[in-house]
Structure formats: C-alpha cells, structure tokens
Design a protein around this motif. Structure first.
Motif, mmCIF file in Angstrom:
data_model
loop_
_atom_site.group_PDB
_atom_site.id
_atom_site.type_symbol
_atom_site.label_atom_id
_atom_site.label_comp_id
_atom_site.label_asym_id
_atom_site.label_seq_id
_atom_site.Cartn_x
_atom_site.Cartn_y
_atom_site.Cartn_z
ATOM 1 N N VAL A 238 0.435 -0.918 -0.485
ATOM 2 C CA VAL A 238 0.307 0.440 0.137
ATOM 3 C C VAL A 238 0.809 1.209 0.242
ATOM 4 C CG1 VAL A 238 -1.563 1.414 1.326
ATOM 5 C CG2 VAL A 238 -2.295 -1.263 1.356
ATOM 6 N N ASN A 239 1.692 1.306 0.689
ATOM 7 C CA ASN A 239 2.981 2.196 0.742
ATOM 8 C C ASN A 239 3.327 2.576 -0.350
ATOM 9 O OD1 ASN A 239 2.252 2.856 3.557
ATOM 10 N ND2 ASN A 239 3.934 1.977 4.158
ATOM 11 N N ASP A 240 4.069 1.857 -0.779
ATOM 12 C CA ASP A 240 4.907 1.877 -2.196
ATOM 13 C C ASP A 240 3.796 2.005 -3.260
ATOM 14 O OD1 ASP A 240 6.720 1.097 -1.301
ATOM 15 O OD2 ASP A 240 6.681 -1.353 -1.515
ATOM 16 N N LEU A 241 2.475 1.935 -3.067
ATOM 17 C CA LEU A 241 1.255 1.947 -4.318
ATOM 18 C C LEU A 241 1.167 3.394 -3.696
ATOM 19 C CD1 LEU A 241 -0.688 0.973 -5.981
ATOM 20 C CD2 LEU A 241 -1.802 0.076 -4.716
ATOM 21 N N GLY A 268 -1.578 10.922 0.300
ATOM 22 C CA GLY A 268 -2.368 10.038 1.275
ATOM 23 C C GLY A 268 -3.796 10.156 0.577
ATOM 24 N N LEU A 269 -3.967 10.024 0.225
ATOM 25 C CA LEU A 269 -5.241 10.502 -0.399
ATOM 26 C C LEU A 269 -5.475 8.631 -0.851
ATOM 27 C CD1 LEU A 269 -6.589 13.453 -1.879
ATOM 28 C CD2 LEU A 269 -7.370 12.627 0.040
ATOM 29 N N VAL A 270 -4.662 8.164 -1.900
ATOM 30 C CA VAL A 270 -4.536 7.044 -2.075
ATOM 31 C C VAL A 270 -4.222 5.931 -1.061
ATOM 32 C CG1 VAL A 270 -3.042 5.482 -4.405
ATOM 33 C CG2 VAL A 270 -3.340 7.531 -4.714
ATOM 34 N N LYS A 271 -3.294 6.189 -0.623
ATOM 35 C CA LYS A 271 -2.794 5.315 0.864
ATOM 36 C C LYS A 271 -4.363 4.997 2.009
ATOM 37 C CE LYS A 271 -0.202 4.873 4.583
ATOM 38 N NZ LYS A 271 1.349 5.453 5.527
ATOM 39 N N SER A 272 -5.094 6.404 2.007
ATOM 40 C CA SER A 272 -6.586 5.870 2.497
ATOM 41 C C SER A 272 -7.461 4.857 1.742
ATOM 42 C CB SER A 272 -6.837 7.413 2.911
ATOM 43 O OG SER A 272 -6.243 7.917 3.799
ATOM 44 N N VAL A 273 -7.374 5.398 0.566
ATOM 45 C CA VAL A 273 -8.805 4.235 0.143
ATOM 46 C C VAL A 273 -7.971 3.218 0.020
ATOM 47 C CG1 VAL A 273 -9.588 3.957 -2.136
ATOM 48 C CG2 VAL A 273 -9.544 6.216 -1.410
#
Length: 619
Positions: A238-241, A268-273
């Motif tokens: 997730v973090n790398d993505l 932050g947004l991509v990681k939250s989703v």
C-alpha cells in the motif's frame, strides 16, 4: 529492412558487446613499386681482350714479308742455276699459306666467341628485366590485394566497455537501427534487456526480429491494455503503491507552485483508499476511483467494491474528505483514475516477470493524450520504484527507455542514478535537447551519442558539448588588378646637299738611244718625246630622308593575397548535426581519452563484406 538481411551468413557479426555502429575508414591508395622507375637498361659493353682483339696483323705482315723475301731470294738463286732455290721457293709458299690459314682460323674463332659473349650478355639482361618485371608485378598484386581486402568499416564501441549510453536526437528510423545494433550485440553476450517504449512507434520490432533469429526469448507487453502499470513486475504494498501513483502524477505538474503539497496530499488520499480495500483482491484504478467516490459522498455503494470495503471507506468520510482543496484533489484523482480504468482490462493477466535472459518490451499506447501521458509516467516510476528497492530487476540487466517529449530531467536522472547503484546498465533515448533535457547532456558520465537534431538550439547545444578546437581558416582574401596603355606617334624629315669639284694636270717626257753592231759599219740612233695633259670634273649630290613612327604599349598587373588565421571554433558545426543522415551519429566517448567519432548504426553493415571484427585503434 530486416527482410533484406541474410541471417544465415557465417560472417555476420555484432561484436563487441555494446556495439554502437561502424565507422568508415579511409583506405590508402595502392603504392607504386619503388623499382618502377628503375627498370634495367641495355648498354653495349666492351668484350674481353681475347674476344675483342683479332689476329696480330703486324706479326702476320712480318711473316708474309719474310716469306716473300725468302721466296724472292730463292727465285734469284734458281735463275742463277742453283738447285736449292726451288726448295726455298716451295718452303716460302708453304710458310705463307700456313700463316694465312692460322690468321683466318683465329679470326673465325674470335667471331664465334664474340657472338657467344654478346648472346650471353643479352641473356643476362633479359633475365634481369624479367626479374624486375616479376618484382614490380608482385608488388602491384600485393597492393591491389591490400586495397581490395582492407576493411572499409570498423565497429564502434566504448573504450572502457559498455556501462551505459545516452542518446539524444534522431528519428524513429535511427532509433530502430541503433536499438537493433546495440541490443543484438548485448544479447549475443547473454545479457537480459528490458525496453520501455513510450513512442507508440514500435521501436524494438527490428531488435525483436534479430533476437528471435538468434534463438533468444522475446516477450511483448502493451500497457495498459494487457497489464496495469500498477501490477507491472508484481503487486505493490500500500505505501509503495501510494508513492508510485503520487510521484507519477506529480511529475506531470512539476511547474505547479504547490507541487510538493499536492504530492503529499495524493499520497495520503491513495493510501487511505488502498488501506481499506481487501488485500486479497487486486488494487485497480477502477476500485481506487470507486473508493474516492465513497469519500466524496457521491455514491454510497459501488459494484467494484465489496460491502466491507464500502463500510470501511464510509468511516473515513469525516476524517479524509474535509477541506475544499482536499475535495478538489479527490475530484481530480477520481476523474483521472476513471480515465485510466477505461484502458485497463477488467481481469488483467498475470504481470510479466523481469526476464533473466532474452528481451522484454513494455510499450504504452492510448488514443487519449492525458491517459497516454499518465500511463507513461506510471510505468516509468513503477520501474524506478523497483530500482530504488533493488527488487525485480537483477544485476547486470540492461534497461532501455525511449522517452517522449513530456519527460523532465529529474525523473530521468533518478532512474540512471539508481540503475548504476544496482549495477544495471541503462540506455536513455531523448528526442531533443530542449528545456531541462539539455541538463542531461553528459550528466550521467556515460558515452553520449548525438543523432540528427533539426532544432537550431538543440544542434547548437550539441556542438557546444562536442567542444571547440583550434584550426586555421581563411580570414582575408584580396585581389588587386591594374592595366596601363601607352600610345606614341612621331614624324621626322631630313635633307642634305653636297658638291664636289676635282681639277688635275699631268706632264710626261721620254728619251731613248739605240746602237746597232750587226754588219758594218756601226750605227747609233737617239729619240726623244714629251707629253702633257689636264682633266677637270665637278659632281653635285642631294639626299632626302623621311621617318614616320607609331609606338603602342600595354601593361597589366594582378596582385592577390590570402591570410589564414588561427581560430577557436566548433569541432563539429551545428549545421553538421542538423544534416546527419537518419542512421548516422556522433559518438562522444569519455573513456581513457575523450574522442569524437562519426559512425553509422545501420545493422546491415554487420552482414557486409570488408567489415572488421575489431574496433579501430585511435591514437
């Protein structure tokens, strides 16, 4: 191009590893034989004395005289009645005959010996002339073989071995040829190659054909139709993505004043989703767009999300979706992910593994420019992420990326830097030298290849990079001419008069006396005479002379002068870079010593005759 090449020729060669192309060599013309102007010349030489000298005619004459004297003595004796005289005469005759016969024999032998000696001398001359002709012909034959068999083309490769390459300029045909040449030479050395083709022009088709003929595996993947950029080489954490997606989007808007803030907000947004999605299901752009819709309160459910995922995302609405700028960014990301999802298959196949041998071609394409641009950056930064983490791409790999016009130098330098750290060699291909791309020129330390650059600023930048040098040029040329014409005319008249008068007088007197004694008596007679005369003459003369003269003269003078000056100018003029042929290039190699070489990367030279297997030595 490929169909016309005979791959079965035993003398085909793509070596050494990292072969860039071939340079043409100037072959020295055939050198005339040094003996050509020293042909043997026939000269009459004097024969030896025993051949040159004939019979001793003095001795012969003496013998004949002696014989004749003895014969005459014998004749006198025989006239006087002496019997011995007959024998003397007979002996004299025999002696004369023997002497004459001996002289004739010696003359005949001299002529035979003289003829034989002359024939022997001529035979020696003919032998020397034949030997001279043989040596001259052998020299000419060796020179002809040298000129006809000398290599006309020598391979060009970096001095210190292939550690990477930066290519600037050139068209599609030039890129295809240099990819085929360099790639084939590396694959013959059993090196794995990955090509990132962002040009939509199928640059690696020629290389793929060469590689398949060599028996190496070839894999083609078209993004995003056959594979999602996020799943390239395998799924991401997730973090790398979040980092890959945010960095890809940020690279498309680096000129934005709040680019850094927007990047962190995207992370932050991509990681939250992504954190709320089921880890057993793939993370796709469609699912990310659906999750952002939930956060934006546009939809309360979505078929692309499970009920549990929707519930977890709904719990983040009041935490994530506050603030106008956040909502604007979520709206932008949602629309962008929807655009990317339209070109991605619903059930993508398994991601291609990074090959340990052979060729992997990753190409991108789309009819929508924004989708194409974003996909290019996603693929680029996905590969860059693998290099940062030292994952998927093994050491010794060769990574080739053909860039479009939209890439900046920041990401490219990061790609080259991390590849070098992981012992992965890179071939960077940039279409121009505008804006920030000119900062990449020579920055990596790799050999640089300059191909045709039509833009004047790019060609000037390339000329500056190649460097300057001193040379003599014609700085001044003057011509001065003049002519002079002179005409002269003159007349002269002269008269001379003369008179001559001659007067003369002559006087003469004559007396004579005669005595006669014949008979008797004696008589005496005297006579006397006188004469006188005079003469007179007068002569006159008059002379006239007339002279008429004309003189013409013409004089012309021409003076020319040339002045050469030592100047410090381009080693390669910018106009030369602009006028290169599609497959021609200028190599600037900074190996053991900086060298500049003009070459041609057309792979057909590898199948031609008179192509050397070893690079040309540059002193």
């Amino acid at each position: 191009m490929v169909n016309r090449i005979d791959f079965d020729r035993s003398d085909s060669m793509f070596q050494p590893a990292g072969l860039l192309g071939w340079e043409r060599a100037m072959i020295d013309a055939a050198i005339p034989s040094p003996e050509l102007d020293h042909a043997p010349i026939w000269t009459e030489s004097s024969p030896p004395d025993h051949v040159r000298n004939g019979p001793n005619y003095v001795n012969l004459a003496s013998g004949l005289v002696i014989g004749l004297a003895v014969g005459c003595g014998g004749g006198v004796a025989s006239m006087l009645g002496v019997a011995f005289g007959g024998f003397v005469i007979l002996g004299s005759v025999l002696f004369v005959c023997v002497v004459a016969a001996a002289a004739a024999f010696r003359e005949q032998r001299r002529r035979v010996e003289s003829t034989a000696w002359s024939a022997a001398q001529h035979a020696k001359f003919v032998q020397r002339q034949t030997e001279w002709r043989r040596r001259v012909h052998l020299h000419e034959l060796l020179e002809t073989q040298r000129v006809s068999n000398s290599p006309m083309w020598y391979p060009i490769a970096p001095h210190r071995g292939f550690e990477g390459l930066d290519i600037f300029g050139g068209g599609i045909d030039g890129w295809r040829c240099i990819l085929a040449t360099v790639g084939t030479s590396l694959l013959r050395a059993e090196v794995a190659i990955t090509v990132l083709d962002f040009t939509e022009r199928e640059l690696a088709d020629g290389l793929a054909t060469f590689v398949s003929r060599l028996g190496c595996p070839v894999m083609r993947v078209e993004l995003p139709h056959q594979c999602s950029p996020l799943d390239l080489f395998g799924p991401l954490a997730v973090n790398d993505l979040a980092e890959v997606v945010a960095e890809s989007i940020a690279s498309t808007r680096r000129t934005h004043p709040d680019a850094a803030v927007l990047r962190r907000r995207d992370v932050g947004l991509v990681k939250s989703v992504a954190e709320q999605l089921n880890p057993s299901l793939p993370v796709t752009f469609a699912r990310l767009a659906a999750g952002l819709r939930i956060l934006r309160r546009i939809a309360h459910e979505d078929s692309r999300l499970t009920r549990d995922e929707v519930g977890r995302l709904s719990g983040l609405i009041d935490i994530v979706g506050t603030g106008d700028r956040v909502r604007e960014e979520m709206e932008y990301l949602s629309s962008l992910f929807d655009l990317l999802a339209d070109g991605t298959p619903d059930s993508p196949p398994s991601p291609p593994p990074c090959p340990s041998t052979g060729l992997l071609i990753l190409s991108t394409g789309s009819a929508i420019d924004e989708r194409k641009t974003t996909t290019d950056h996603l693929v680029f930064h996905r590969v860059l992420h693998s290099l940062r983490r030292n994952a998927e791409i093994s050491s010794g790999h060769v990574l080739i990326f053909a860039l479009p016009d939209r890439f900046d130098e920041v990401g490219v330098m990061a790609m080259i830097r991390h590849a070098n750290r992981n012992n992965i060699r890179t071939i960077m291909m940039a279409p121009h030298l505008r804006d920030g791309m000119r900062n990449l020129l020579g920055s990596s330390g790799n050999p640089t290849v300059l191909m045709k650059l039509n833009n004047a600023d790019g060609a000037r930048t390339a000329g500056e990079f190649v460097g300057h040098g001193y040379k003599f040029v014609r700085s001044q040329q003057s011509w001065q001419g003049g002519s002079t014409f002179t005409h002269g005319w003159g007349q002269s008249l002269s008269t001379s008069n003369g008179a001559t008068e001659t007067l003369g007088t002559s006087t003469g007197r004559e007396d004579s006396t005669s005595i006669s004694t014949s008979g008797s008596p004696t008589t005496l007679a005297n006579s006397r005479g006188r004469s006188r005369g005079s003469n007179e003459s007068t002569s006159w003369s008059r002379n006239y002379s007339f002279t008429d003269s004309v003189n013409d003269s013409i004089a012309e003078s021409i003076n020319t002068s040339d002045t050469d000056a030592r100047v410090y100018e381009y080693t390669v003029e910018p106009t030369t870079v602009q006028s290169l042929e599609p497959t021609e290039f200028i190599l600037v190699d900074t190996g053991r010593s900086r060298r500049v070489v003009l070459g041609d990367c057309n792979p057909q030279y590898a199948f031609m005759k008179r192509v050397s297997r070893q690079p040309r030595s540059h002193s």
